[in-house]
Design a protein around this motif. Sequence first.
Motif, PDB file in Angstrom:
ATOM      1  N   ARG A  89       0.794  -1.224  -0.289  1.00 47.00           N
ATOM      2  CA  ARG A  89       0.235  -0.165   0.179  1.00 47.00           C
ATOM      3  C   ARG A  89       0.801   1.289  -0.080  1.00 47.00           C
ATOM      4  NH1 ARG A  89      -4.929   0.533   3.814  1.00 47.00           N
ATOM      5  NH2 ARG A  89      -5.703   1.942   2.123  1.00 47.00           N
ATOM      6  N   VAL A  90       1.795   1.031   1.255  1.00 46.00           N
ATOM      7  CA  VAL A  90       2.715   2.578   0.933  1.00 46.00           C
ATOM      8  C   VAL A  90       3.923   2.806  -0.319  1.00 46.00           C
ATOM      9  CG1 VAL A  90       4.878   3.483   1.845  1.00 46.00           C
ATOM     10  CG2 VAL A  90       3.432   2.240   3.375  1.00 46.00           C
ATOM     11  N   ASN A  91       3.928   1.309  -1.100  1.00 49.39           N
ATOM     12  CA  ASN A  91       4.407   1.221  -2.083  1.00 49.39           C
ATOM     13  C   ASN A  91       3.961   1.416  -3.188  1.00 49.39           C
ATOM     14  OD1 ASN A  91       6.819   0.687  -3.466  1.00 49.39           O
ATOM     15  ND2 ASN A  91       5.846  -0.646  -4.941  1.00 49.39           N
ATOM     16  N   GLY A  92       2.748   1.642  -3.460  1.00 53.83           N
ATOM     17  CA  GLY A  92       1.488   2.196  -4.610  1.00 53.83           C
ATOM     18  C   GLY A  92       1.281   3.285  -4.045  1.00 53.83           C
ATOM     19  N   SER A  93       0.961   3.726  -3.280  1.00 54.09           N
ATOM     20  CA  SER A  93       0.681   5.524  -3.153  1.00 54.09           C
ATOM     21  C   SER A  93       2.136   6.442  -2.876  1.00 54.09           C
ATOM     22  CB  SER A  93       0.791   5.569  -1.352  1.00 54.09           C
ATOM     23  OG  SER A  93      -0.272   4.986  -0.945  1.00 54.09           O
ATOM     24  N   LEU A  94       3.454   6.419  -2.792  1.00 51.33           N
ATOM     25  CA  LEU A  94       4.835   6.458  -3.220  1.00 51.33           C
ATOM     26  C   LEU A  94       4.721   6.648  -5.161  1.00 51.33           C
ATOM     27  CD1 LEU A  94       7.551   5.500  -0.659  1.00 51.33           C
ATOM     28  CD2 LEU A  94       5.908   7.286  -1.268  1.00 51.33           C
ATOM     29  N   VAL A  95       4.596   5.243  -5.464  1.00 50.35           N
ATOM     30  CA  VAL A  95       4.429   5.091  -7.114  1.00 50.35           C
ATOM     31  C   VAL A  95       3.368   6.234  -7.974  1.00 50.35           C
ATOM     32  CG1 VAL A  95       4.243   3.413  -8.965  1.00 50.35           C
ATOM     33  CG2 VAL A  95       5.238   2.990  -7.099  1.00 50.35           C
ATOM     34  N   ALA A  96       2.433   5.744  -7.334  1.00 50.31           N
ATOM     35  CA  ALA A  96       1.568   6.799  -7.843  1.00 50.31           C
ATOM     36  C   ALA A  96       1.395   8.715  -7.633  1.00 50.31           C
ATOM     37  CB  ALA A  96      -0.410   6.796  -6.957  1.00 50.31           C
ATOM     38  N   ALA A  97       2.267   9.126  -6.183  1.00 51.14           N
ATOM     39  CA  ALA A  97       2.851   9.833  -6.000  1.00 51.14           C
ATOM     40  C   ALA A  97       4.277  10.821  -6.968  1.00 51.14           C
ATOM     41  CB  ALA A  97       3.372  10.220  -4.774  1.00 51.14           C
ATOM     42  N   THR A  98       5.202   9.429  -7.174  1.00 48.25           N
ATOM     43  CA  THR A  98       6.137  10.145  -8.123  1.00 48.25           C
ATOM     44  C   THR A  98       5.502   9.986  -9.689  1.00 48.25           C
ATOM     45  OG1 THR A  98       7.262   8.783  -6.550  1.00 48.25           O
ATOM     46  CG2 THR A  98       8.119   8.899  -8.545  1.00 48.25           C
ATOM     47  N   ASP A  99       4.807   9.437  -9.795  1.00 56.16           N
ATOM     48  CA  ASP A  99       4.361   9.220 -11.186  1.00 56.16           C
ATOM     49  C   ASP A  99       3.591  10.474 -11.719  1.00 56.16           C
ATOM     50  OD1 ASP A  99       4.874   6.812 -11.820  1.00 56.16           O
ATOM     51  OD2 ASP A  99       3.063   5.652 -11.764  1.00 56.16           O
ATOM     52  N   ALA A 101       3.832  13.717 -10.384  1.00 58.78           N
ATOM     53  CA  ALA A 101       4.777  14.991  -9.718  1.00 58.78           C
ATOM     54  C   ALA A 101       5.492  14.497 -11.254  1.00 58.78           C
ATOM     55  CB  ALA A 101       5.774  14.444  -8.835  1.00 58.78           C
ATOM     56  N   HIS A 102       5.917  13.334 -12.258  1.00 57.02           N
ATOM     57  CA  HIS A 102       6.444  13.054 -13.018  1.00 57.02           C
ATOM     58  C   HIS A 102       5.310  14.160 -14.121  1.00 57.02           C
ATOM     59  CE1 HIS A 102       9.942  11.663 -11.914  1.00 57.02           C
ATOM     60  NE2 HIS A 102       9.650  10.655 -11.914  1.00 57.02           N
ATOM     61  N   VAL A 104       2.810  16.052 -13.876  1.00 59.02           N
ATOM     62  CA  VAL A 104       3.158  18.016 -13.430  1.00 59.02           C
ATOM     63  C   VAL A 104       4.462  18.005 -13.859  1.00 59.02           C
ATOM     64  CG1 VAL A 104       3.219  19.593 -11.819  1.00 59.02           C
ATOM     65  CG2 VAL A 104       1.839  17.428 -11.502  1.00 59.02           C
ATOM     66  N   ALA A 105       5.539  17.980 -13.513  1.00 61.06           N
ATOM     67  CA  ALA A 105       6.651  18.382 -14.409  1.00 61.06           C
ATOM     68  C   ALA A 105       7.268  17.732 -15.734  1.00 61.06           C
ATOM     69  CB  ALA A 105       7.650  17.068 -14.255  1.00 61.06           C
ATOM     70  N   ALA A 106       6.438  17.095 -16.700  1.00 58.57           N
ATOM     71  CA  ALA A 106       6.578  17.309 -18.033  1.00 58.57           C
ATOM     72  C   ALA A 106       4.911  18.084 -18.294  1.00 58.57           C
ATOM     73  CB  ALA A 106       5.835  15.713 -18.382  1.00 58.57           C
ATOM     74  N   GLY A 107       4.473  18.835 -17.963  1.00 58.34           N
ATOM     75  CA  GLY A 107       3.449  19.890 -18.724  1.00 58.34           C
ATOM     76  C   GLY A 107       1.899  18.835 -18.106  1.00 58.34           C
ATOM     77  N   ASP A 108       1.613  18.085 -17.770  1.00 57.93           N
ATOM     78  CA  ASP A 108       0.215  17.521 -17.394  1.00 57.93           C
ATOM     79  C   ASP A 108      -0.338  18.171 -15.898  1.00 57.93           C
ATOM     80  OD1 ASP A 108      -2.090  16.768 -17.504  1.00 57.93           O
ATOM     81  OD2 ASP A 108      -1.466  14.176 -17.180  1.00 57.93           O
ATOM     82  N   HIS A 109      -0.936  19.514 -15.665  1.00 53.62           N
ATOM     83  CA  HIS A 109      -1.001  19.204 -14.370  1.00 53.62           C
ATOM     84  C   HIS A 109      -2.535  19.277 -13.758  1.00 53.62           C
ATOM     85  CE1 HIS A 109       1.494  22.881 -16.082  1.00 53.62           C
ATOM     86  NE2 HIS A 109       2.438  22.742 -14.859  1.00 53.62           N
ATOM     87  N   SER A 110      -2.891  18.265 -14.689  1.00 48.31           N
ATOM     88  CA  SER A 110      -4.742  17.498 -15.007  1.00 48.31           C
ATOM     89  C   SER A 110      -4.303  15.929 -13.512  1.00 48.31           C
ATOM     90  CB  SER A 110      -5.019  17.033 -15.268  1.00 48.31           C
ATOM     91  OG  SER A 110      -4.061  15.881 -16.683  1.00 48.31           O
ATOM     92  N   ALA A 111      -2.782  15.831 -13.215  1.00 52.40           N
ATOM     93  CA  ALA A 111      -2.447  14.521 -12.735  1.00 52.40           C
ATOM     94  C   ALA A 111      -2.842  14.906 -11.146  1.00 52.40           C
ATOM     95  CB  ALA A 111      -1.149  14.871 -11.929  1.00 52.40           C
ATOM     96  N   ARG A 112      -3.602  13.464 -10.334  1.00 54.19           N
ATOM     97  CA  ARG A 112      -3.420  13.892  -9.207  1.00 54.19           C
ATOM     98  C   ARG A 112      -3.223  13.026  -8.461  1.00 54.19           C
ATOM     99  NH1 ARG A 112      -3.965  17.972 -10.549  1.00 54.19           N
ATOM    100  NH2 ARG A 112      -6.117  20.040 -10.591  1.00 54.19           N
ATOM    101  N   VAL A 113      -2.866  12.948  -7.414  1.00 51.14           N
ATOM    102  CA  VAL A 113      -2.760  12.028  -6.721  1.00 51.14           C
ATOM    103  C   VAL A 113      -4.273  10.919  -5.456  1.00 51.14           C
ATOM    104  CG1 VAL A 113      -1.176  11.171  -4.443  1.00 51.14           C
ATOM    105  CG2 VAL A 113      -0.448  12.352  -5.913  1.00 51.14           C
ATOM    106  N   THR A 131      -3.472  20.663  -4.398  1.00 51.29           N
ATOM    107  CA  THR A 131      -3.425  21.722  -4.896  1.00 51.29           C
ATOM    108  C   THR A 131      -2.655  22.150  -5.152  1.00 51.29           C
ATOM    109  OG1 THR A 131      -4.574  21.638  -2.745  1.00 51.29           O
ATOM    110  CG2 THR A 131      -3.686  23.568  -3.287  1.00 51.29           C
ATOM    111  N   MET A 132      -1.840  22.060  -5.112  1.00 52.61           N
ATOM    112  CA  MET A 132       0.093  22.585  -5.595  1.00 52.61           C
ATOM    113  C   MET A 132      -0.210  22.282  -6.989  1.00 52.61           C
ATOM    114  SD  MET A 132       4.057  21.057  -6.276  1.00 52.61           S
ATOM    115  CE  MET A 132       3.280  19.398  -6.786  1.00 52.61           C
ATOM    116  N   ALA A 133      -0.479  21.387  -8.282  1.00 45.32           N
ATOM    117  CA  ALA A 133      -1.027  20.868  -9.084  1.00 45.32           C
ATOM    118  C   ALA A 133      -2.368  21.793  -9.709  1.00 45.32           C
ATOM    119  CB  ALA A 133      -0.960  19.115  -9.853  1.00 45.32           C
TER     120      ALA A 133
END
Length: 373
Positions: A89-99, A101-102, A104-113, A131-133
């Motif tokens: 569960r922790v790993n899945g949450s971190l993977v989702a947050a990392t994906d 973040a990537h 958003v960094a690539a310009g897709d501001h619709s990404a959400r965690v 909120t940041m996104a």
Amino acid sequence: MTRLSGLAARLLAATAVVVFVGWATAWVVVAAVGPAIFHDHMIRGQASEPGVVQHAGEAFQSASALSLAGALLAALVASVVVSLFLARRVNGSLVAATDAAHRVAAGDHSARVPRVGLGREFDDLAEAFNTMATDLAEVETTRTRMLGDLAHEMRTPLATLDGYLEAILDGVRGADEETITLLRDQVARLSRLGEDIALVTTAEEGGLTMHRREVTVTALLAAAHAEAQARYLERGVRLERAVSAAAAQARVDADPDRLAQVLTNLLDNALRHTPAGGRVELSAERQGPAVLLRVADDGEGITAEHLPRLFDRFYRADTARDRAHGGSGIGLAVVDAIVRAHGGTVNATSAGPGQGATFTVTLPADGFATAAG
């Protein structure tokens, strides 16, 4: 099956180490204390035969070892199952947050965690990221719109300059005084646009240079009225000035040149949207620890949906009308930036189209309530 790595793997390893240390500690305690206590109880139970006592002690040690080994195995299996569940569960949450973040960094501001229910800390992290996104998406939208509007604002004077210069080069038009004046007007328009954008940006970044001093509200309004009077007379619009008794005795700690720019922009804005024969009032009143400076006109008015965005850069309530009047769409943004730099606020109200509009600047005046002398 998803391979565990990074934090999730370390969490699983840490759990296994805790289980092993707990078992080793229990083993040492039982091995060191258990036989002595058992032997003492056997003696107290009148088991006087040494062979019986020794055999019972060995049986106790053997049973204890087997029990601890079984307990260790059961605890290890249970902890591994539970840890695997939590780690995934922790790993899945971190993977989702990392994906996200990537993306958003690539310009897709619709990404959400997504919220995963792992506790308040994870939910707070997800909410902060989302909120940041959202904020980044709004910034990007504003930036794109601003660049488009800026390009449009520059296109008209540049096209005029290019057309006249080409006509002069082709001999179609002479470089007479009228043409030179028109070209200089277009250059001045571009220069003002650049200066206004720089001023707004500098003010929003907190770097606006201010030369503050105590100044009377009466002096501020008198200077603004005198500076705008000629333009109003030329357009056939009546400009009136009214200062309440309390406001006439008020002082503010401000940069008079910056506030003069604020009042000039507001008066020019009112003039653009007030027809000949109309009336604009420049007034001031005292309200508690603040001074309210108002520019009210009886002109075209503003619909309610436009009021909240009037002070955005390049925003126009009526694009065609404002460009026809010569507005750049940044004058009110300049007003807002300067007023905020003085610790004040500015807002606009209107009863609707044809009902005029009122712009109110609120400035702190604590400690400057009475004029000296």
